[in-house]
Design a protein around this motif. Structure first.
Motif, PDB file in Angstrom:
ATOM      1  N   ARG A 528       1.526  -1.379   0.300  1.00  0.00           N
ATOM      2  CA  ARG A 528      -0.259  -0.212  -0.679  1.00  0.00           C
ATOM      3  C   ARG A 528       1.063   1.298   0.340  1.00  0.00           C
ATOM      4  O   ARG A 528       0.515   1.569  -0.755  1.00  0.00           O
ATOM      5  N   GLU A 529       1.810   1.067   0.668  1.00  0.00           N
ATOM      6  CA  GLU A 529       2.892   2.581   0.863  1.00  0.00           C
ATOM      7  C   GLU A 529       3.599   2.935  -0.511  1.00  0.00           C
ATOM      8  O   GLU A 529       3.556   4.341  -0.995  1.00  0.00           O
ATOM      9  N   ASP A 532       0.854   3.976  -2.743  1.00  0.00           N
ATOM     10  CA  ASP A 532       0.157   5.807  -2.426  1.00  0.00           C
ATOM     11  C   ASP A 532       1.021   6.350  -3.165  1.00  0.00           C
ATOM     12  O   ASP A 532       1.284   7.401  -3.570  1.00  0.00           O
ATOM     13  N   LYS A 533       2.448   6.190  -2.749  1.00  0.00           N
ATOM     14  CA  LYS A 533       3.464   7.024  -4.208  1.00  0.00           C
ATOM     15  C   LYS A 533       3.144   7.158  -5.193  1.00  0.00           C
ATOM     16  O   LYS A 533       3.193   7.929  -5.971  1.00  0.00           O
TER      17      LYS A 533
END
Length: 694
Positions: A528-529, A532-533
Motif C-alpha cells: 500500500r505504501e 500511495d506513492k
C-alpha cells in the motif's frame, strides 16, 4: 493443397499453416468472387430487399476482408522478406478492388433503391443505418466522379496505399537494423538488470562480445530513463529522433514519401469537392470542422501550458541543484524526470515494475472484465497462432455463451512492428439462425520473459494493456448483427478511443492494483505504501505530457487543413511553428519526428490525431459516472457492476448503430463535460503563467 486463407467464414483460421505462397492465390480468388458479387448485386432487376442485395455482398466481401486482415496482421507481427513481398504484390489488387467498389455507380444506385423502397421505414434501425452510412461512404469514395477524374481517383487510391505501406516498412527496417554494441559494462550503469541481461542475450545471439542495445521500446525507454552515461542517452535519442530520415540510409528516408502522401491526400480531397483533406476526413467525425478541432486543442493548450511550464521549470531547477546540470538537453529529460520522481515520491518505475508480472496482470485484467461486464476470458489452446508466445482466448458470458475470440501477442521481437494496437479478423454477424462470432487481435511490445522468469511490465505497460483491451472489448462484446455498423467499421474516429481510454482508469484503483500485482520473486502484491506513492505521482509532469499530445494533434491538422501538399521543409517548419505556440520543450533542429509518425503516414489517424484528446474528454466523463456511483454507495472502488452494465449496454454493445454522441448521452444522461479530464490530470485549478515560472 488446402489454402488456410480460404477457410470457411464459420471456421477459425489456422495461422500456423499459412505460408507466403498461399497469399496471392487466395487474394486473387477472393477478389474474383467479391467482384462477381458486386456485379450481381448491382443488377437493377433484383428486388430492392436486404436479402437480395446486402447479404450476398457482405458474405463475399467478408471472405476477402478476413483473409486480407489475416495477411496484414502477419505482415505486422512476423514480417519476413517473403511475407512482405507477397503482401506488397497483393496490395495494389486489394486497393484497386476497394476503389472500384466505391466507384460502382450501379451498386450505389441499388442502395438508393433500398432507401427509397416502401419497406425501408419499417426495417430495423440497424439496417437503415447500414444503408445510410453506405450511401455516405459512396459519396466519399468518389462515386459521383466521371471520365478522367474517375481514372485519376483510382490511381490516387492505389498510390496512397503503396506509399503508406512503404513508409511503414522504412520505419520497421530502420528500427530493426539499428543496434549499438557496448563493450564497456560501466557505460550501462544505472540501467535495470533485466534490460542489461536482455542486451547481453542479444549480443550472444549474434555471437558478439558485449551488450547489444536497440531502439525497440523495451530497450530504448529504460536506457533513456536510467542510463547514467549522458553520451549513451544522447546517442540513442539522436538515433530514434532521426529514424527513417535523411540522416540514415537513403533507401529508408521517408522525406519524399511524406511529401507524396500530403500531395495525394490534398489531390483526393480536391477531386471529391472538399477544400482540403481535413475537411474530407471530418465528414465522418464527431467534430465538424478543422476550426472546431483547433479551437478545442488551443483551449486545452491554454489550460495545460502553465502546468507544462511549471513541470519543466521544476525539472530544470532539480537538475541544476542536485546534479549541477545547467543546460537540460532533450535526452536528459527522461533521466532527470525519473530522478525527480524518485526523490519526490521515493520510488522508481523499475521498483514498481517488479510487482507487475505479465501472468498476474492478465489475470487481474480478466477479473476487471468479469466484474464490470460479467464476461470471462479463458484460454483457447486449440487455436494455432503465428508465434509460440501468442495466445488465444475466448470470451464467455454469464450464461456460458461464447461471445468471441481474442488473439493476444504481447512481446517485442525482430520483424514485429513497434507500438500497440487492436485489429479485427472477423466481425460478429447473424446469418439466418447462425451467429458468427468476432475474432479480435490485441498486440503489444513488452519485454519478453527471460531466464525462466515471467515478463515484468512497467505501470505504463499495464495502462497500455488496459487501453488496448478497451478496443478489444468494443468488438468482442458487440451485439450488432450487421458488419456495416460494427464498432471498427462505423464508430466515429474521434470516439473510437472512448472505450480504450476509459479502461485505463482502473489501473489506478487500489483493489485492482492488488489483483494485478505479484512480485516477480516473492509473489507479494504491491504494498500500500508503494501504491500511495504511485498514485501521488499519477499527474507527475502531466502538463508536459498533455501539451506534447496537443502538439502532435495541431501539427496533424495544420498539414492536412491545406488545399495543396507541402515539401518536407514546409512540414518541418509547420511543426516548429506549432511547437512555438504550444510546446515547452523544443527538440534540436536535426530531429525528424514526422519521419517516424506512423499514426499519420501509415495508419488511420491522418487529420484525426486530435481524436485521442477529444475521446479523452468522453472517457474521463464516462469514468466519472463510476466514481459517482461508488461515492453514492460508500464503496472503496469504482468496479461498479450496475454502471458497468449500463456502459456495456449503451456504449460497447451498440457499436456504430447510432452516432457516438447519442450513445454517450444514453449512458451519461447529458453531453460530455471537460471537468473530469482536467480533474484527472490535476489541472482543475487555475494556474497562471506567472505562477508557473516563478
Amino acid at each position: 493443397m488446402t489454402n488456410p486463407l480460404l477457410a470457411p467464414l464459420d471456421t477459425l483460421i489456422d495461422y500456423v499453416a499459412i505460408e507466403p505462397a498461399h497469399i496471392e492465390p487466395a487474394v486473387d480468388q477472393l477478389i474474383e468472387q467479391a467482384r462477381a458479387a458486386v456485379e450481381a448485386a448491382a443488377n437493377p432487376a433484383l428486388p430492392a430487399t436486404w436479402e437480395a442485395i446486402v447479404d450476398p455482398l457482405d458474405t463475399a466481401g467478408e471472405k476477402l476482408w478476413r483473409a486480407w486482415s489475416v495477411v496484414g496482421h502477419l505482415n505486422a507481427v512476423v514480417n519476413t522478406p517473403e511475407l512482405r513481398q507477397a503482401y506488397n504484390d497483393c496490395l495494389p489488387k486489394v486497393s484497386e478492388f476497394s476503389t472500384w467498389t466505391g466507384l460502382h455507380l450501379g451498386l450505389y444506385q441499388q442502395y438508393q433503391r433500398l432507401q427509397s423502397s416502401p419497406d425501408f421505414q419499417h426495417w430495423p434501425s440497424t439496417r437503415q443505418r447500414v444503408v445510410e452510412l453506405a450511401l455516405r461512404d459512396f459519396q466519399l469514395s468518389g462515386v459521383g466522379l466521371e471520365g478522367e477524374d474517375r481514372e485519376t481517383y483510382m490511381q490516387l487510391a492505389a498510390e496512397l496505399a503503396q506509399v503508406s505501406q512503404k513508409f511503414s516498412e522504412n520505419v520497421l527496417d530502420a528500427v530493426d537494423q539499428w543496434t549499438l554494441l557496448i563493450e564497456d559494462e560501466s557505460r550501462l550503469a544505472g540501467i535495470p538488470v533485466d534490460v542489461v541481461q536482455a542486451a547481453r542475450a542479444r549480443a550472444e545471439e549474434q555471437e558478439k562480445a558485449g551488450w547489444l542495445l536497440t531502439l525497440k521500446m523495451p530497450c530504448y525507454l529504460p536506457v533513456m530513463q536510467y542510463a547514467h552515461d549522458r553520451e549513451l542517452r544522447a546517442t540513442l535519442y539522436r538515433a530514434y529522433g532521426t529514424l527513417a530520415s535523411e540522416h540514415g540510409k537513403p533507401e529508408q528516408d521517408n522525406s519524399a514519401l511524406i511529401e507524396r502522401l500530403l500531395a495525394l491526400r490534398a489531390q483526393e480531397a480536391k477531386l471529391l469537392g472538399y477544400a482540403d483533406f481535413a475537411e474530407l476526413r471530418l465528414q465522418t467525425r464527431m467534430a465538424r470542422t478543422a476550426g472546431e478541432v483547433q479551437e478545442f486543442l488551443r483551449d486545452l493548450a491554454h489550460r495545460a501550458k502553465p502546468y507544462a511550464q511549471r513541470d519543466l521549470d521544476e525539472l530544470r531547477a532539480f537538475a541544476k541543484t542536485q546534479y549541477q546540470i545547467t543546460e537540460l538537453e532533450p535526452w536528459d529529460l527522461p533521466y532527470y524526470a525519473e530522478r525527480l520522481r524518485e526523490k519526490r515520491y521515493a520510488y522508481s518505475e523499475d521498483e514498481v515494475k517488479q510487482y507487475f508480472t505479465e501472468p498476474r496482470v492478465m489475470q487481474g485484467l480478466f477479473q476487471v472484465v468479469k466484474t464490470l461486464f460479467q464476461v470471462t476470458l479463458e484460454a483457447c489452446p486449440e487455436i494455432r497462432l503465428w508465434h509460440p508466445q501468442a495466445q488465444a482466448l475466448r470470451a464467455v458470458d454469464a450464461q456460458g455463451q461464447v461471445l468471441g475470440y481474442l488473439l493476444v501477442d504481447l512481446y517485442a521481437r525482430q520483424g514485429k512492428q513497434g507500438g500497440a494496437w487492436v485489429d479485427s479478423e472477423r466481425n460478429r454477424r447473424r446469418i439466418g439462425q447462425h451467429l458468427q462470432l468476432p475474432v479480435v487481435g490485441l498486440t503489444c511490445n513488452f519485454t519478453p520473459p527471460a531466464d525462466g522468469k515471467p515478463s515484468v511490465l512497467t505501470h505504463d505497460d499495464v495502462i497500455t494493456l488496459f487501453h488496448e483491451s478497451g478496443h478489444a472489448l468494443h468488438a468482442l462484446l458487440s451485439r450488432v448483427d450487421e458488419p456495416g455498423v460494427s464498432a471498427f467499421a462505423s464508430v466515429e474516429w474521434d470516439a473510437i478511443e472512448l472505450p480504450s481510454q476509459f479502461m485505463e482508469n482502473f489501473c489506478w484503483e487500489w483493489p485492482v492494483v492488488q489483483a494485478l500485482s505479484a512480485h516477480v520473486q516473492t509473489g507479494e502484491p504491491l504494498p500500500r505504501e508503494l501504491y500511495d506513492k504511485l498514485l501521488a505521482a499519477r499527474n507527475f509532469q502531466s502538463g508536459m505530457q498533455t501539451v506534447r499530445q496537443i502538439e502532435f494533434a495541431l501539427f496533424d491538422m495544420a498539414i492536412h487543413a491545406r488545399p495543396e501538399g507541402m515539401n518536407i521543409a514546409q512540414v518541418l517548419q509547420t511543426l516548429n511553428e506549432v511547437r512555438q505556440e504550444v510546446a515547452v520543450v523544443i527538440p534540436p533542429s536535426w530531429h525528424r519526428f514526422p519521419h517516424n509518425f506512423s499514426h499519420l503516414f501509415a495508419g488511420g489517424y491522418a487529420a484525426g490525431y486530435y481524436s485521442y484528446k477529444w475521446a479523452e474528454v468522453l472517457s474521463a466523463d464516462a469514468y466519472a459516472a463510476f466514481e459517482e456511483a461508488a461515492q453514492a454507495e460508500g464503496r472503496q472502488d469504482t468496479l461498479h457492476p450496475h454502471t458497468g452494465k449500463r456502459f456495456l449496454d449503451e456504449v460497447l454493445a451498440v457499436g456504430g448503430t447510432r452516432p457516438a454522441a447519442d450513445s454517450f448521452l444514453a449512458f451519461r444522461g447529458r453531453a460530455p463535460l471537460l471537468d473530469a479530464l482536467l480533474r484527472h490530470g490535476g489541472m482543475d485549478t487555475a494556474l497562471s503563467t506567472d505562477t508557473a515560472s516563478a
